[in-house]
Design a protein around this motif. Sequence first.
Motif, PDB file in Angstrom:
ATOM      1  N   GLY A   3       0.781  -1.214   0.000  1.00 37.37           N
ATOM      2  CA  GLY A   3       0.000   0.000   0.000  1.00 37.37           C
ATOM      3  C   GLY A   3       0.816   1.267   0.000  1.00 37.37           C
ATOM      4  N   LEU A   4       2.076   1.215   0.413  1.00 39.87           N
ATOM      5  CA  LEU A   4       2.867   2.431   0.525  1.00 39.87           C
ATOM      6  C   LEU A   4       3.427   2.806  -0.836  1.00 39.87           C
ATOM      7  CD1 LEU A   4       3.890   4.566   2.477  1.00 39.87           C
ATOM      8  CD2 LEU A   4       5.923   3.185   2.807  1.00 39.87           C
ATOM      9  N   SER A   5       2.565   3.237  -1.726  1.00 35.91           N
ATOM     10  CA  SER A   5       2.971   3.634  -3.065  1.00 35.91           C
ATOM     11  C   SER A   5       3.718   4.952  -3.006  1.00 35.91           C
ATOM     12  CB  SER A   5       1.746   3.781  -3.961  1.00 35.91           C
ATOM     13  OG  SER A   5       2.092   4.298  -5.215  1.00 35.91           O
ATOM     14  N   ARG A   6       4.839   5.027  -3.706  1.00 40.90           N
ATOM     15  CA  ARG A   6       5.644   6.235  -3.647  1.00 40.90           C
ATOM     16  C   ARG A   6       5.003   7.377  -4.421  1.00 40.90           C
ATOM     17  NH1 ARG A   6       8.692   9.250  -6.638  1.00 40.90           N
ATOM     18  NH2 ARG A   6      10.587  10.223  -5.852  1.00 40.90           N
ATOM     19  N   ARG A   7       4.470   7.098  -5.579  1.00 44.88           N
ATOM     20  CA  ARG A   7       3.907   8.140  -6.426  1.00 44.88           C
ATOM     21  C   ARG A   7       2.393   8.212  -6.264  1.00 44.88           C
ATOM     22  NH1 ARG A   7       8.076  11.407  -7.651  1.00 44.88           N
ATOM     23  NH2 ARG A   7       9.734  10.316  -8.722  1.00 44.88           N
ATOM     24  N   ILE A   8       1.840   9.377  -6.275  1.00 46.77           N
ATOM     25  CA  ILE A   8       0.396   9.572  -6.217  1.00 46.77           C
ATOM     26  C   ILE A   8      -0.043  10.195  -7.524  1.00 46.77           C
ATOM     27  CG2 ILE A   8      -1.492  10.724  -5.020  1.00 46.77           C
ATOM     28  CD1 ILE A   8       0.317  10.892  -2.589  1.00 46.77           C
ATOM     29  N   HIS A   9      -0.977   9.554  -8.199  1.00 50.64           N
ATOM     30  CA  HIS A   9      -1.491  10.062  -9.461  1.00 50.64           C
ATOM     31  C   HIS A   9      -2.960  10.425  -9.265  1.00 50.64           C
ATOM     32  CE1 HIS A   9       2.159   8.737 -11.476  1.00 50.64           C
ATOM     33  NE2 HIS A   9       2.027   7.598 -10.841  1.00 50.64           N
ATOM     34  N   PRO A  10      -3.271  11.696  -9.096  1.00 50.90           N
ATOM     35  CA  PRO A  10      -4.641  12.096  -8.785  1.00 50.90           C
ATOM     36  C   PRO A  10      -5.675  11.621  -9.798  1.00 50.90           C
ATOM     37  CG  PRO A  10      -3.131  13.903  -8.423  1.00 50.90           C
ATOM     38  CD  PRO A  10      -2.355  12.830  -9.109  1.00 50.90           C
ATOM     39  N   LYS A  11      -5.301  11.496 -11.059  1.00 51.60           N
ATOM     40  CA  LYS A  11      -6.267  11.034 -12.054  1.00 51.60           C
ATOM     41  C   LYS A  11      -6.637   9.577 -11.814  1.00 51.60           C
ATOM     42  CE  LYS A  11      -4.791  14.270 -15.651  1.00 51.60           C
ATOM     43  NZ  LYS A  11      -4.220  14.434 -17.013  1.00 51.60           N
ATOM     44  N   HIS A  13      -6.114   8.116  -8.684  1.00 54.77           N
ATOM     45  CA  HIS A  13      -6.557   8.062  -7.299  1.00 54.77           C
ATOM     46  C   HIS A  13      -7.124   9.426  -6.903  1.00 54.77           C
ATOM     47  CE1 HIS A  13      -4.457   4.243  -6.769  1.00 54.77           C
ATOM     48  NE2 HIS A  13      -3.460   4.779  -7.420  1.00 54.77           N
ATOM     49  N   PRO A  14      -8.307   9.760  -7.409  1.00 48.61           N
ATOM     50  CA  PRO A  14      -8.867  11.070  -7.074  1.00 48.61           C
ATOM     51  C   PRO A  14      -9.057  11.207  -5.570  1.00 48.61           C
ATOM     52  CG  PRO A  14     -10.529   9.627  -8.050  1.00 48.61           C
ATOM     53  CD  PRO A  14      -9.223   8.937  -8.210  1.00 48.61           C
ATOM     54  N   MET A  15      -8.667  12.356  -5.035  1.00 44.31           N
ATOM     55  CA  MET A  15      -8.703  12.574  -3.602  1.00 44.31           C
ATOM     56  C   MET A  15      -9.745  13.608  -3.229  1.00 44.31           C
ATOM     57  SD  MET A  15      -6.416  10.646  -2.143  1.00 44.31           S
ATOM     58  CE  MET A  15      -5.232   9.491  -2.878  1.00 44.31           C
ATOM     59  N   ASP A  16     -10.734  13.193  -2.439  1.00 39.39           N
ATOM     60  CA  ASP A  16     -11.671  14.165  -1.903  1.00 39.39           C
ATOM     61  C   ASP A  16     -11.093  14.711  -0.603  1.00 39.39           C
ATOM     62  OD1 ASP A  16     -12.077  12.204   0.035  1.00 39.39           O
ATOM     63  OD2 ASP A  16     -13.944  11.501  -0.871  1.00 39.39           O
ATOM     64  N   ALA A  21      -7.613  14.464   4.202  1.00 41.09           N
ATOM     65  CA  ALA A  21      -7.528  14.647   5.654  1.00 41.09           C
ATOM     66  C   ALA A  21      -6.991  13.385   6.320  1.00 41.09           C
ATOM     67  CB  ALA A  21      -8.896  15.005   6.223  1.00 41.09           C
ATOM     68  N   PHE A  22      -7.435  12.223   5.847  1.00 39.59           N
ATOM     69  CA  PHE A  22      -6.923  10.970   6.398  1.00 39.59           C
ATOM     70  C   PHE A  22      -5.423  10.850   6.162  1.00 39.59           C
ATOM     71  CE2 PHE A  22      -5.854   6.460   6.157  1.00 39.59           C
ATOM     72  CZ  PHE A  22      -6.375   5.997   7.352  1.00 39.59           C
ATOM     73  N   GLY A  23      -4.954  11.254   4.978  1.00 38.26           N
ATOM     74  CA  GLY A  23      -3.529  11.218   4.687  1.00 38.26           C
ATOM     75  C   GLY A  23      -2.735  12.127   5.605  1.00 38.26           C
ATOM     76  N   ILE A  24      -3.276  13.296   5.906  1.00 38.59           N
ATOM     77  CA  ILE A  24      -2.594  14.227   6.805  1.00 38.59           C
ATOM     78  C   ILE A  24      -2.537  13.658   8.218  1.00 38.59           C
ATOM     79  CG2 ILE A  24      -2.722  16.516   7.866  1.00 38.59           C
ATOM     80  CD1 ILE A  24      -4.060  17.456   5.217  1.00 38.59           C
ATOM     81  N   GLU A 101      -0.037  20.584 -11.298  1.00 41.40           N
ATOM     82  CA  GLU A 101      -1.466  20.694 -10.998  1.00 41.40           C
ATOM     83  C   GLU A 101      -1.861  19.871  -9.781  1.00 41.40           C
ATOM     84  OE1 GLU A 101      -3.718  19.658 -14.411  1.00 41.40           O
ATOM     85  OE2 GLU A 101      -2.969  21.314 -15.656  1.00 41.40           O
ATOM     86  N   SER A 102      -1.156  18.799  -9.538  1.00 48.36           N
ATOM     87  CA  SER A 102      -1.525  17.891  -8.439  1.00 48.36           C
ATOM     88  C   SER A 102      -0.671  18.101  -7.195  1.00 48.36           C
ATOM     89  CB  SER A 102      -1.398  16.438  -8.911  1.00 48.36           C
ATOM     90  OG  SER A 102      -0.076  16.161  -9.330  1.00 48.36           O
ATOM     91  N   ALA A 103      -0.004  19.255  -7.093  1.00 47.45           N
ATOM     92  CA  ALA A 103       0.911  19.488  -5.981  1.00 47.45           C
ATOM     93  C   ALA A 103       0.239  19.320  -4.622  1.00 47.45           C
ATOM     94  CB  ALA A 103       1.530  20.882  -6.086  1.00 47.45           C
ATOM     95  N   ASN A 104      -0.985  19.761  -4.488  1.00 41.10           N
ATOM     96  CA  ASN A 104      -1.668  19.701  -3.199  1.00 41.10           C
ATOM     97  C   ASN A 104      -1.756  18.278  -2.678  1.00 41.10           C
ATOM     98  OD1 ASN A 104      -3.063  21.028  -1.059  1.00 41.10           O
ATOM     99  ND2 ASN A 104      -4.999  20.254  -1.866  1.00 41.10           N
ATOM    100  N   THR A 105      -2.056  17.350  -3.576  1.00 45.44           N
ATOM    101  CA  THR A 105      -2.131  15.946  -3.185  1.00 45.44           C
ATOM    102  C   THR A 105      -0.753  15.311  -3.092  1.00 45.44           C
ATOM    103  OG1 THR A 105      -4.275  15.747  -4.277  1.00 45.44           O
ATOM    104  CG2 THR A 105      -3.119  13.705  -3.777  1.00 45.44           C
ATOM    105  N   ASP A 106       0.094  15.628  -4.061  1.00 44.84           N
ATOM    106  CA  ASP A 106       1.425  15.031  -4.089  1.00 44.84           C
ATOM    107  C   ASP A 106       2.212  15.337  -2.829  1.00 44.84           C
ATOM    108  OD1 ASP A 106       0.851  14.053  -6.571  1.00 44.84           O
ATOM    109  OD2 ASP A 106       2.007  15.558  -7.674  1.00 44.84           O
ATOM    110  N   PHE A 107       2.084  16.544  -2.333  1.00 41.67           N
ATOM    111  CA  PHE A 107       2.871  16.937  -1.172  1.00 41.67           C
ATOM    112  C   PHE A 107       2.497  16.143   0.070  1.00 41.67           C
ATOM    113  CE2 PHE A 107       4.021  21.453  -2.803  1.00 41.67           C
ATOM    114  CZ  PHE A 107       5.134  20.929  -3.440  1.00 41.67           C
ATOM    115  N   ILE A 108       1.249  15.729   0.174  1.00 38.37           N
ATOM    116  CA  ILE A 108       0.864  14.889   1.312  1.00 38.37           C
ATOM    117  C   ILE A 108       1.601  13.556   1.233  1.00 38.37           C
ATOM    118  CG2 ILE A 108      -1.024  13.724   2.500  1.00 38.37           C
ATOM    119  CD1 ILE A 108      -2.892  15.879   1.430  1.00 38.37           C
TER     120      ILE A 108
END
Length: 422
Positions: A3-11, A13-16, A21-24, A101-108
């Motif tokens: 589960g500990l995937s290094r890369r996050i691809h919002p398209k 894995h769309p994040m609501d 918040a759970f990631g934070i 564009e996905s910085a907000n999610t990527d940074f988490i």
Amino acid sequence: MLGLSRRIHPKEHPMDAGSMAFGIVATALVLFMTPGLAFFYGGLVRAKSVISMMMMSFGAIGLVGTLWILYGYNMSAVDSPLDFSGNPFSDLGLAAMAAGESANTDFIGVAYGSTFAIITIALISGAIADRAKFGAWMLFAGAFATLGYFPIAAWVWGGGWAYSLGELLGLPAVIDYAGGTAVHINAGAAALALTFVLGKRLDFTKGAHKPHNVPFVILGASILWFGWFGFNVGAEWLNGLEGAGLITLNTVGATAASICAWLLVEKVKDGKPTSVGAASGAVAGLVAITPACANLTPGWALLLGALSGALCALAVELKWRLGFDDSLDVVGIHLVGGMLGTIYLGFFANETGLFLGGGIGQLLVQLIASVGVMLYAFLAAFVIGFAIEKTIGFRVTSEDELAGVDRVVHGEDAYEYELERV
């Protein structure tokens, strides 16, 4: 693979807002584990070494967290299984990511990954309690994070040889959900290497070093268990929390069973179950379940916990027989527990384990990955530690060790006692 995937691809894995918040929260939980480790280790050492012990954990937070953002994250994924690591200069300081564009999610995801790097390095410090220079430790922490943790994370989670081992050999993929190899075997092997570099404490005899603050030990273990839900369950925020229930239950069950087994071994061996044993048993169970929490049914997780508690309780005694001074049992708990949890999957992993319908393939890849990481981590830590010892010196002088490293290294005392004047 895990589960500990290094890369996050919002398209993909769309994040609501709830998922983010759970990631934070998961990131905060894992970060909190390192102060918990500081209390756990700090309580186990002498009163005149507690500041030194806790500072090694806090130093790791500062240094490794900084290096991860500067270049460590870049190193933790590779384009080819044959690559040693990613290019550290590919996005120095994550400037390009910040413009995406996905910085907000990527940074988490970057922040979450940093907490694993931090605690891996902090764990190593327990093997060299009472005798290490803080500056030398910080130099080691930075060098080993760069040459040890960052590339190993790429091997295990970022497309490297361990990640791709099953595909390369035509076997099942290596399973390491949250760090049996990259965190615990890595830290345990590095800790063993440093015991040879720094040598034994002056009074390395059984019973000479007793915990100065047992409540600190219990508090630290409790914080670690609390934070471990971010460690294990936290990774599921990338997978829509599909396996969160099983992972949560296994994290509770294996740890509980490990406590019981450690106390039983203590009772049989020494006549009395101890609170330090209970705390150590909890950590041993947490270590063992880390790689396996998403791939075992609850019953097999309980068995793993029981085995880890019993085996680690016996393994911590090996330092007296073999003569290596692993001060706070990093080898006996993290190396042994990490190896047990990783290899156990070869027998009992759902569907692919040897005893649950699979062939020997899962066991083979688990063995190769765990032994490969162990050997590399030991060698890297030994070379780095040896170089430091032979240049600036890693160990304090005998006089300073006897006086206490807190006052000598940090100019502080953990406790100030004043007699009330009548």
